[in-house]
Write a protein that holds these residues in place. Structure first.
Motif, PDB file in Angstrom:
ATOM      1  N   SER A 271      10.425  10.859  -6.959  1.00  0.00           N
ATOM      2  CA  SER A 271       9.610  12.077  -6.935  1.00  0.00           C
ATOM      3  C   SER A 271      10.472  13.316  -7.172  1.00  0.00           C
ATOM      4  CB  SER A 271       8.894  12.202  -5.593  1.00  0.00           C
ATOM      5  OG  SER A 271       8.066  11.084  -5.365  1.00  0.00           O
ATOM      6  N   GLN A 272       9.828  14.373  -7.651  1.00  0.00           N
ATOM      7  CA  GLN A 272      10.519  15.628  -7.917  1.00  0.00           C
ATOM      8  C   GLN A 272       9.860  16.748  -7.124  1.00  0.00           C
ATOM      9  OE1 GLN A 272      11.097  16.464 -12.088  1.00  0.00           O
ATOM     10  NE2 GLN A 272      11.609  14.342 -12.571  1.00  0.00           N
ATOM     11  N   ASP A 273      10.529  17.169  -6.058  1.00  0.00           N
ATOM     12  CA  ASP A 273      10.091  18.308  -5.242  1.00  0.00           C
ATOM     13  C   ASP A 273       8.664  18.147  -4.727  1.00  0.00           C
ATOM     14  OD1 ASP A 273      10.466  20.680  -3.914  1.00  0.00           O
ATOM     15  OD2 ASP A 273       9.857  21.935  -5.604  1.00  0.00           O
ATOM     16  N   GLN A 274       8.387  16.962  -4.107  1.00  0.00           N
ATOM     17  CA  GLN A 274       7.081  16.727  -3.504  1.00  0.00           C
ATOM     18  C   GLN A 274       7.219  16.838  -1.976  1.00  0.00           C
ATOM     19  OE1 GLN A 274       4.210  16.616  -5.490  1.00  0.00           O
ATOM     20  NE2 GLN A 274       5.840  17.347  -6.830  1.00  0.00           N
ATOM     21  N   PHE A 275       6.785  15.847  -1.185  1.00  0.00           N
ATOM     22  CA  PHE A 275       6.889  16.010   0.265  1.00  0.00           C
ATOM     23  C   PHE A 275       7.143  14.678   0.948  1.00  0.00           C
ATOM     24  CE2 PHE A 275       4.882  18.650   3.979  1.00  0.00           C
ATOM     25  CZ  PHE A 275       6.041  18.469   4.711  1.00  0.00           C
ATOM     26  N   GLY A 276       6.152  13.779   0.941  1.00  0.00           N
ATOM     27  CA  GLY A 276       6.318  12.506   1.625  1.00  0.00           C
ATOM     28  C   GLY A 276       5.614  11.375   0.901  1.00  0.00           C
ATOM     29  N   PHE A 277       6.357  10.301   0.607  1.00  0.00           N
ATOM     30  CA  PHE A 277       5.821   9.117  -0.063  1.00  0.00           C
ATOM     31  C   PHE A 277       5.888   7.957   0.922  1.00  0.00           C
ATOM     32  CE2 PHE A 277       7.077   5.302  -2.703  1.00  0.00           C
ATOM     33  CZ  PHE A 277       5.797   5.003  -3.127  1.00  0.00           C
ATOM     34  N   ALA A 278       4.727   7.347   1.233  1.00  0.00           N
ATOM     35  CA  ALA A 278       4.636   6.339   2.286  1.00  0.00           C
ATOM     36  C   ALA A 278       4.358   4.956   1.724  1.00  0.00           C
ATOM     37  CB  ALA A 278       3.540   6.710   3.280  1.00  0.00           C
ATOM     38  N   ILE A 279       4.944   3.932   2.376  1.00  0.00           N
ATOM     39  CA  ILE A 279       4.735   2.521   2.043  1.00  0.00           C
ATOM     40  C   ILE A 279       4.330   1.792   3.313  1.00  0.00           C
ATOM     41  CG2 ILE A 279       5.838   0.371   1.281  1.00  0.00           C
ATOM     42  CD1 ILE A 279       5.642   2.297  -0.957  1.00  0.00           C
ATOM     43  N   ASP A 280       3.357   0.880   3.215  1.00  0.00           N
ATOM     44  CA  ASP A 280       2.980   0.055   4.359  1.00  0.00           C
ATOM     45  C   ASP A 280       2.442  -1.281   3.856  1.00  0.00           C
ATOM     46  OD1 ASP A 280       2.731  -0.619   7.013  1.00  0.00           O
ATOM     47  OD2 ASP A 280       1.219   0.888   7.496  1.00  0.00           O
ATOM     48  N   ASP A 281       2.415  -2.260   4.752  1.00  0.00           N
ATOM     49  CA  ASP A 281       1.805  -3.574   4.503  1.00  0.00           C
ATOM     50  C   ASP A 281       2.335  -4.213   3.220  1.00  0.00           C
ATOM     51  OD1 ASP A 281       0.340  -3.326   6.827  1.00  0.00           O
ATOM     52  OD2 ASP A 281      -1.314  -2.331   5.820  1.00  0.00           O
TER      53      ASP A 281
ATOM     54  N   TRP B  63       0.854  -1.182   0.000  1.00  0.00           N
ATOM     55  CA  TRP B  63       0.000   0.000   0.000  1.00  0.00           C
ATOM     56  C   TRP B  63       0.893   1.236   0.000  1.00  0.00           C
ATOM     57  CZ3 TRP B  63      -5.493  -0.020   0.270  1.00  0.00           C
ATOM     58  CH2 TRP B  63      -6.055  -1.309   0.336  1.00  0.00           C
ATOM     59  N   ALA B  64       0.491   2.256  -0.746  1.00  0.00           N
ATOM     60  CA  ALA B  64       1.294   3.472  -0.854  1.00  0.00           C
ATOM     61  C   ALA B  64       0.379   4.686  -0.911  1.00  0.00           C
ATOM     62  CB  ALA B  64       2.179   3.418  -2.097  1.00  0.00           C
ATOM     63  N   LYS B  65       0.954   5.831  -0.581  1.00  0.00           N
ATOM     64  CA  LYS B  65       0.177   7.073  -0.677  1.00  0.00           C
ATOM     65  C   LYS B  65       1.113   8.277  -0.713  1.00  0.00           C
ATOM     66  CE  LYS B  65      -0.391   7.954   4.294  1.00  0.00           C
ATOM     67  NZ  LYS B  65      -1.352   8.245   5.375  1.00  0.00           N
ATOM     68  N   SER B  66       0.599   9.375  -1.230  1.00  0.00           N
ATOM     69  CA  SER B  66       1.182  10.681  -1.007  1.00  0.00           C
ATOM     70  C   SER B  66       0.684  11.150   0.354  1.00  0.00           C
ATOM     71  CB  SER B  66       0.737  11.666  -2.087  1.00  0.00           C
ATOM     72  OG  SER B  66       1.061  11.188  -3.366  1.00  0.00           O
ATOM     73  N   CYS B  67       1.583  11.589   1.199  1.00  0.00           N
ATOM     74  CA  CYS B  67       1.167  11.984   2.549  1.00  0.00           C
ATOM     75  C   CYS B  67       0.486  13.338   2.584  1.00  0.00           C
ATOM     76  CB  CYS B  67       2.382  11.993   3.479  1.00  0.00           C
ATOM     77  SG  CYS B  67       3.115  10.361   3.717  1.00  0.00           S
ATOM     78  N   ASP B  68       0.717  14.155   1.580  1.00  0.00           N
ATOM     79  CA  ASP B  68       0.119  15.489   1.546  1.00  0.00           C
ATOM     80  C   ASP B  68      -0.412  15.741   0.149  1.00  0.00           C
ATOM     81  OD1 ASP B  68      -0.141  18.427   1.317  1.00  0.00           O
ATOM     82  OD2 ASP B  68       0.728  18.412   3.322  1.00  0.00           O
ATOM     83  N   ALA B  69      -1.715  15.971   0.029  1.00  0.00           N
ATOM     84  CA  ALA B  69      -2.343  16.136  -1.280  1.00  0.00           C
ATOM     85  C   ALA B  69      -1.852  17.371  -2.013  1.00  0.00           C
ATOM     86  CB  ALA B  69      -3.860  16.187  -1.116  1.00  0.00           C
ATOM     87  N   GLU B  70      -1.365  18.378  -1.278  1.00  0.00           N
ATOM     88  CA  GLU B  70      -0.843  19.578  -1.938  1.00  0.00           C
ATOM     89  C   GLU B  70       0.413  19.250  -2.740  1.00  0.00           C
ATOM     90  OE1 GLU B  70       0.678  24.137  -0.860  1.00  0.00           O
ATOM     91  OE2 GLU B  70      -0.101  22.818   0.718  1.00  0.00           O
ATOM     92  N   TYR B  71       1.126  18.242  -2.273  1.00  0.00           N
ATOM     93  CA  TYR B  71       2.330  17.765  -2.963  1.00  0.00           C
ATOM     94  C   TYR B  71       2.108  16.293  -3.312  1.00  0.00           C
ATOM     95  CZ  TYR B  71       4.053  21.967  -0.624  1.00  0.00           C
ATOM     96  OH  TYR B  71       4.209  23.245  -0.169  1.00  0.00           O
ATOM     97  N   GLY B  72       1.147  16.044  -4.196  1.00  0.00           N
ATOM     98  CA  GLY B  72       0.658  14.687  -4.391  1.00  0.00           C
ATOM     99  C   GLY B  72       1.285  13.886  -5.513  1.00  0.00           C
ATOM    100  N   ASN B  73       2.193  14.489  -6.281  1.00  0.00           N
ATOM    101  CA  ASN B  73       2.737  13.767  -7.432  1.00  0.00           C
ATOM    102  C   ASN B  73       3.966  12.934  -7.061  1.00  0.00           C
ATOM    103  OD1 ASN B  73       0.910  14.631  -9.524  1.00  0.00           O
ATOM    104  ND2 ASN B  73       1.820  16.667  -9.310  1.00  0.00           N
ATOM    105  N   GLU B  74       3.791  12.098  -6.044  1.00  0.00           N
ATOM    106  CA  GLU B  74       4.865  11.195  -5.646  1.00  0.00           C
ATOM    107  C   GLU B  74       5.001  10.093  -6.699  1.00  0.00           C
ATOM    108  OE1 GLU B  74       6.736  11.846  -3.181  1.00  0.00           O
ATOM    109  OE2 GLU B  74       5.573  13.191  -1.882  1.00  0.00           O
ATOM    110  N   ARG B  75       6.207   9.855  -7.172  1.00  0.00           N
ATOM    111  CA  ARG B  75       6.430   8.900  -8.256  1.00  0.00           C
ATOM    112  C   ARG B  75       7.354   7.779  -7.787  1.00  0.00           C
ATOM    113  NH1 ARG B  75       4.700  10.858 -13.182  1.00  0.00           N
ATOM    114  NH2 ARG B  75       4.083  13.051 -13.160  1.00  0.00           N
ATOM    115  N   PHE B  76       7.074   6.577  -8.292  1.00  0.00           N
ATOM    116  CA  PHE B  76       7.906   5.443  -7.902  1.00  0.00           C
ATOM    117  C   PHE B  76       7.906   4.385  -8.998  1.00  0.00           C
ATOM    118  CE2 PHE B  76       3.658   4.278  -6.546  1.00  0.00           C
ATOM    119  CZ  PHE B  76       3.577   2.907  -6.804  1.00  0.00           C
ATOM    120  N   LYS B  77       8.926   3.531  -8.940  1.00  0.00           N
ATOM    121  CA  LYS B  77       9.027   2.353  -9.787  1.00  0.00           C
ATOM    122  C   LYS B  77       9.262   1.144  -8.895  1.00  0.00           C
ATOM    123  CE  LYS B  77      10.854   4.671 -13.908  1.00  0.00           C
ATOM    124  NZ  LYS B  77      11.934   4.673 -14.935  1.00  0.00           N
ATOM    125  N   VAL B  78       8.979  -0.032  -9.436  1.00  0.00           N
ATOM    126  CA  VAL B  78       9.166  -1.288  -8.710  1.00  0.00           C
ATOM    127  C   VAL B  78      10.083  -2.182  -9.528  1.00  0.00           C
ATOM    128  CG1 VAL B  78       8.035  -3.306  -7.689  1.00  0.00           C
ATOM    129  CG2 VAL B  78       6.890  -1.070  -7.671  1.00  0.00           C
TER     130      VAL B  78
END
Length: 298
Positions: A198-208, A130-145
Motif C-alpha cells: 500500500s501507498q500512504d493508506q492506514f490499515g490492511f487486515a487479514i483474518d481466517d 479474508w482481508a479488508k481496508s480498516c478505514d474507508a477514507e484510506y481504502g486503497n490497500e494493495r497486496f500481492k500473494v
C-alpha cells in the motif's frame, strides 16, 4: 479516523463441488496481543523498515513502530476502538487479526505475512483468506500473494495473484480472496506469502487464513467425474470426451493381465479394431491425476 504520525506522538506524548480437506488454518486468536514478532511459526518480514501510523487518542503496545504485521485486538487498545461502517479495526473471527499499518513516508509499505510451511495435497490445493481496508477514507490497500518452495525470503516467492489487489476500497468490510494453486505444487511443502504494498493508506487486515485440498479420488471415480467413453461396447473405435476440460497427456489400453496393448498421445478417438474380443482397461493420464475405466471390445 485521523491518522497520527510518529513525530506527532513523540512531540505530543486478504465452491468447489467436492468437499475440501483443511490442511492448515489460523484465525490468529492464540497469539499475544500486539505482537510484531514471535507469532507462532508465521514469518513477519518488514522490508521497508519505516515507522507506521497510529491513532490520535488511542494507544497500544508497539504502536507506530517499524513493523510488517501486528496481532491486533481492537478490544484491547486504550481505550478500545469503536467500530462503524467506515472505520472498523475489529477481527472477522474472535478478537484478533493481523494488521499491516501504513508506512509514514515513501517508499511506503513493503511488508510480508508468511505462513508456516504447509505440505500440500495431491490435487485441488486452494489458499483463501479474508482481508479488508480498516478505514474507508484510506481504502486503497494493495497486496500481492506469492508461493515459495525454497524458504521465506521475499525473493523466493513467485507471485500468483494478478496485478495489485485492492482490499475493498469503498468500505471497511471483510472480503474473501481465494487462489487455486497450480498442480506443479501438488504434494510439495510450501510457504504462502501476503505482501502488503500500500501507498500512504492506514490499515490492511487479514483474518481466517486457510489452505485446503481436494481428497484424492480413486482412478475410476476420477474417470467418471471427468471423462466419458463411447460406444461401449465397441467393435472398431472408442471416442473419449473430457467433460471438465482436462488435457490428456497419454492414453493407454491394458488387457486384464495388466499388459499394455496400445498407447496414444492426446487422441480423442482410438482404434481398437485389432484387439481380440474381451474386456480391457483404459487409462488416461492428466496433470490432475490418472483416470481408469473399463470397456468391452466386441
Amino acid at each position: 479516523m485521523k491518522k497520527l504520525l510518529l513525530s506527532a506522538m513523540l512531540l505530543g506524548a486478504i465452491t468447489t463441488a467436492k468437499a475440501q480437506t483443511v490442511i492448515f488454518e489460523d484465525s490468529f486468536e492464540t497469539y499475544t496481543n500486539f505482537a510484531i514478532s514471535g507469532v507462532g511459526n508465521w514469518t513477519l518480514t518488514d522490508v521497508d523498515l519505516k515507522t507506521t501510523y497510529g491513532f490520535s487518542g488511542t494507544t497500544f503496545l508497539n504502536a507506530q513502530s517499524p513493523m510488517a504485521f501486528i496481532v491486533f485486538n481492537a478490544t484491547a487498545t486504550a481505550p478500545p476502538l469503536p467500530s462503524s461502517a467506515t472505520s472498523n479495526w475489529s477481527a472477522r473471527t474472535g478478537d484478533k487479526s493481523m494488521i499491516c499499518f501504513a508506512a509514514t513516508s515513501a517508499p511506503w509499505n513493503n511488508d510480508w505475512l508468511i505462513s508456516p510451511q504447509v505440505t500440500l495435497g495431491a490435487q485441488g490445493n486452494v489458499v483463501s483468506f479474508w482481508a479488508k481496508s480498516c478505514d474507508a477514507e484510506y481504502g486503497n490497500e494493495r497486496f500481492k500473494v506469492g508461493i515459495s518452495t525454497t524458504g521465506t525470503a521475499p525473493g523466493n516467492f513467485t507471485i500468483i495473484s494478478a496485478g495489485d489487489f485492492v482490499a475493498n476500497p469503498s468500505t471497511a468490510e471483510w472480503v474473501e480472496y481465494t487462489y487455486t494453486l497450480d498442480a506443479t505444487y501438488n504434494n510439495q511443502p510450501v510457504y504462502i506469502g501476503i505482501n502488503c504494498i500500500s501507498q500512504d493508506q492506514f490499515g490492511f487486515a487479514i483474518d481466517d487464513f486457510k489452505v485446503t485440498t481436494t481428497p484424492t479420488a480413486s482412478n475410476e471415480e476420477f474417470f467418471k467425474e471427468n471423462f466419458t467413453i463411447y460406444p461401449n461396447p465397441t467393435a472398431d473405435e472408442l471416442n473419449i470426451t473430457a467433460t471438465n476440460g482436462l488435457e490428456f497427456n497419454e492414453i493407454a489400453v491394458f488387457d486384464l493381465t495388466g499388459r499394455k496393448v496400445k498407447s496414444f498421445t492426446n487422441n480423442t478417438k482410438i482404434n481398437v479394431s485389432d484387439l481380440s474380443t474381451g474386456t480391457y482397461l483404459i487409462e488416461i493420464k492428466t496433470n490432475e491425476g490418472n483416470a481408469t475405466s473399463k470397456f468391452i471390445k466386441k
